[in-house]
Motif scaffolding. Structure first.
Motif, PDB file in Angstrom:
ATOM      1  N   LEU A  44       0.872  -1.181   0.000  1.00 42.07           N
ATOM      2  CA  LEU A  44       0.000   0.000   0.000  1.00 42.07           C
ATOM      3  C   LEU A  44       0.908   1.229   0.000  1.00 42.07           C
ATOM      4  O   LEU A  44       1.677   1.454   0.936  1.00 42.07           O
ATOM      5  N   LEU A  45       0.861   2.009  -1.087  1.00 41.68           N
ATOM      6  CA  LEU A  45       1.685   3.220  -1.191  1.00 41.68           C
ATOM      7  C   LEU A  45       0.782   4.403  -1.488  1.00 41.68           C
ATOM      8  O   LEU A  45      -0.303   4.242  -2.059  1.00 41.68           O
ATOM      9  N   GLU A  46       1.237   5.582  -1.106  1.00 41.18           N
ATOM     10  CA  GLU A  46       0.454   6.764  -1.404  1.00 41.18           C
ATOM     11  C   GLU A  46       1.186   7.599  -2.445  1.00 41.18           C
ATOM     12  O   GLU A  46       2.394   7.804  -2.349  1.00 41.18           O
ATOM     13  N   SER A  47       0.466   8.041  -3.470  1.00 42.46           N
ATOM     14  CA  SER A  47       1.063   8.890  -4.496  1.00 42.46           C
ATOM     15  C   SER A  47       0.117  10.058  -4.742  1.00 42.46           C
ATOM     16  O   SER A  47      -1.069   9.850  -5.053  1.00 42.46           O
ATOM     17  N   GLU A  48       0.623  11.265  -4.580  1.00 43.60           N
ATOM     18  CA  GLU A  48      -0.196  12.477  -4.716  1.00 43.60           C
ATOM     19  C   GLU A  48      -1.473  12.385  -3.886  1.00 43.60           C
ATOM     20  O   GLU A  48      -2.572  12.722  -4.357  1.00 43.60           O
ATOM     21  N   GLY A  49      -1.342  11.869  -2.663  1.00 42.11           N
ATOM     22  CA  GLY A  49      -2.483  11.799  -1.746  1.00 42.11           C
ATOM     23  C   GLY A  49      -3.454  10.665  -2.024  1.00 42.11           C
ATOM     24  O   GLY A  49      -4.486  10.547  -1.368  1.00 42.11           O
ATOM     25  N   ILE A  50      -3.115   9.797  -3.009  1.00 41.38           N
ATOM     26  CA  ILE A  50      -4.018   8.698  -3.378  1.00 41.38           C
ATOM     27  C   ILE A  50      -3.423   7.366  -2.913  1.00 41.38           C
ATOM     28  O   ILE A  50      -2.317   7.017  -3.327  1.00 41.38           O
ATOM     29  N   PRO A  51      -4.147   6.608  -2.065  1.00 44.69           N
ATOM     30  CA  PRO A  51      -3.648   5.285  -1.686  1.00 44.69           C
ATOM     31  C   PRO A  51      -3.747   4.343  -2.886  1.00 44.69           C
ATOM     32  O   PRO A  51      -4.759   4.336  -3.595  1.00 44.69           O
ATOM     33  N   GLN A  52      -2.677   3.586  -3.125  1.00 44.99           N
ATOM     34  CA  GLN A  52      -2.633   2.688  -4.285  1.00 44.99           C
ATOM     35  C   GLN A  52      -2.068   1.335  -3.867  1.00 44.99           C
ATOM     36  O   GLN A  52      -1.244   1.255  -2.962  1.00 44.99           O
ATOM     37  N   LEU A  53      -2.518   0.290  -4.559  1.00 45.65           N
ATOM     38  CA  LEU A  53      -1.908  -1.036  -4.410  1.00 45.65           C
ATOM     39  C   LEU A  53      -0.836  -1.165  -5.483  1.00 45.65           C
ATOM     40  O   LEU A  53      -1.130  -0.998  -6.676  1.00 45.65           O
ATOM     41  N   VAL A  54       0.396  -1.455  -5.058  1.00 45.02           N
ATOM     42  CA  VAL A  54       1.541  -1.422  -5.980  1.00 45.02           C
ATOM     43  C   VAL A  54       2.335  -2.723  -5.865  1.00 45.02           C
ATOM     44  O   VAL A  54       2.614  -3.194  -4.760  1.00 45.02           O
ATOM     45  N   ARG A  55       2.676  -3.289  -7.023  1.00 43.68           N
ATOM     46  CA  ARG A  55       3.581  -4.450  -7.034  1.00 43.68           C
ATOM     47  C   ARG A  55       4.558  -4.344  -8.191  1.00 43.68           C
ATOM     48  O   ARG A  55       4.166  -3.997  -9.311  1.00 43.68           O
ATOM     49  N   GLY A  56       5.814  -4.682  -7.930  1.00 42.74           N
ATOM     50  CA  GLY A  56       6.823  -4.765  -8.971  1.00 42.74           C
ATOM     51  C   GLY A  56       7.003  -6.213  -9.393  1.00 42.74           C
ATOM     52  O   GLY A  56       6.980  -7.120  -8.550  1.00 42.74           O
ATOM     53  N   TYR A  57       7.164  -6.437 -10.687  1.00 46.62           N
ATOM     54  CA  TYR A  57       7.412  -7.767 -11.262  1.00 46.62           C
ATOM     55  C   TYR A  57       8.733  -7.710 -12.026  1.00 46.62           C
ATOM     56  O   TYR A  57       9.021  -6.699 -12.674  1.00 46.62           O
ATOM     57  N   THR A  58       9.499  -8.787 -11.982  1.00 38.08           N
ATOM     58  CA  THR A  58      10.759  -8.795 -12.724  1.00 38.08           C
ATOM     59  C   THR A  58      10.731  -9.824 -13.861  1.00 38.08           C
ATOM     60  O   THR A  58      10.025 -10.837 -13.786  1.00 38.08           O
ATOM     61  N   PHE A  59      11.534  -9.534 -14.892  1.00 33.70           N
ATOM     62  CA  PHE A  59      11.569 -10.355 -16.103  1.00 33.70           C
ATOM     63  C   PHE A  59      13.003 -10.486 -16.587  1.00 33.70           C
ATOM     64  O   PHE A  59      13.853  -9.677 -16.223  1.00 33.70           O
TER      65      PHE A  59
END
Lengths: 113, 113
Positions: free
Chosen positions: A36-51
């Protein structure tokens, strides 16, 4: 356990209920690769994937984009060499809705590095 | 006037010369839609493009991705509904090289909203 990947993303209205703190905590417990990260005051669900290379990362980007067009709910997708970061939130009310849990779970299902 | 879009991106080594401050200023003057931004201590050339929908933004993402594979130099591409933000820098030395000017100019040529 909710198994969001089996659910369908419903059309979201601006007056739709926001996800509760408990729902968010339960989601993060069940899907620990998401943050759970906040960006510009907006809570967001964030995941990084690698390839292993750029082409694979691009292929995944297109799979997530196709999913988002099918479900009518669109994330931010950051594509770089060998990595993709996906961020889900509900634009209508600049917050998290159950749809974002569903879309995050479905994004995971597309990942097959 | 340099006309970077007509040049070919050369393979970049870690000891390749960084772009000078004058070269950067000249580029930004000639290509005013691009901005110089710093992210995690790395100077980057950044431009946002807008589109009428998600499909058009995705199409542009793929064009930029294909260009970057052809030239062997890869940007960060942030795809959202109706917009794409492209950031160019040279990973080898975490800075700007003439290649980044060339790639930025070639990215502009792909934009046909």
């Amino acid at each position: 356990m909710v198994n969001y990947e089996t659910q369908v993303c419903t059309a979201c209205r601006a007056d739709a209920p926001r996800a509760t703190q408990t729902q968010i905590e339960d989601f993060l417990h069940e899907y620990p690769n998401w943050e759970l990260l906040e960006s510009e005051g907006i809570p967001q669900l964030v995941r990084g994937y690698t390839f292993k290379n750029y082409a694979e990362a691009l292929k995944f980007t297109n799979l997530v984009a196709d999913l988002s067009e099918r479900e009518g709910h669109h994330p931010a997708i950051l594509l770089e060499w060998g990595k993709v970061r996906v961020s889900w939130w509900t634009h209508k009310f600049r917050g998290l809705h159950e749809n974002d849990f569903i879309m995050s779970a479905k994004t995971d299902q597309l990942y097959n590095p």
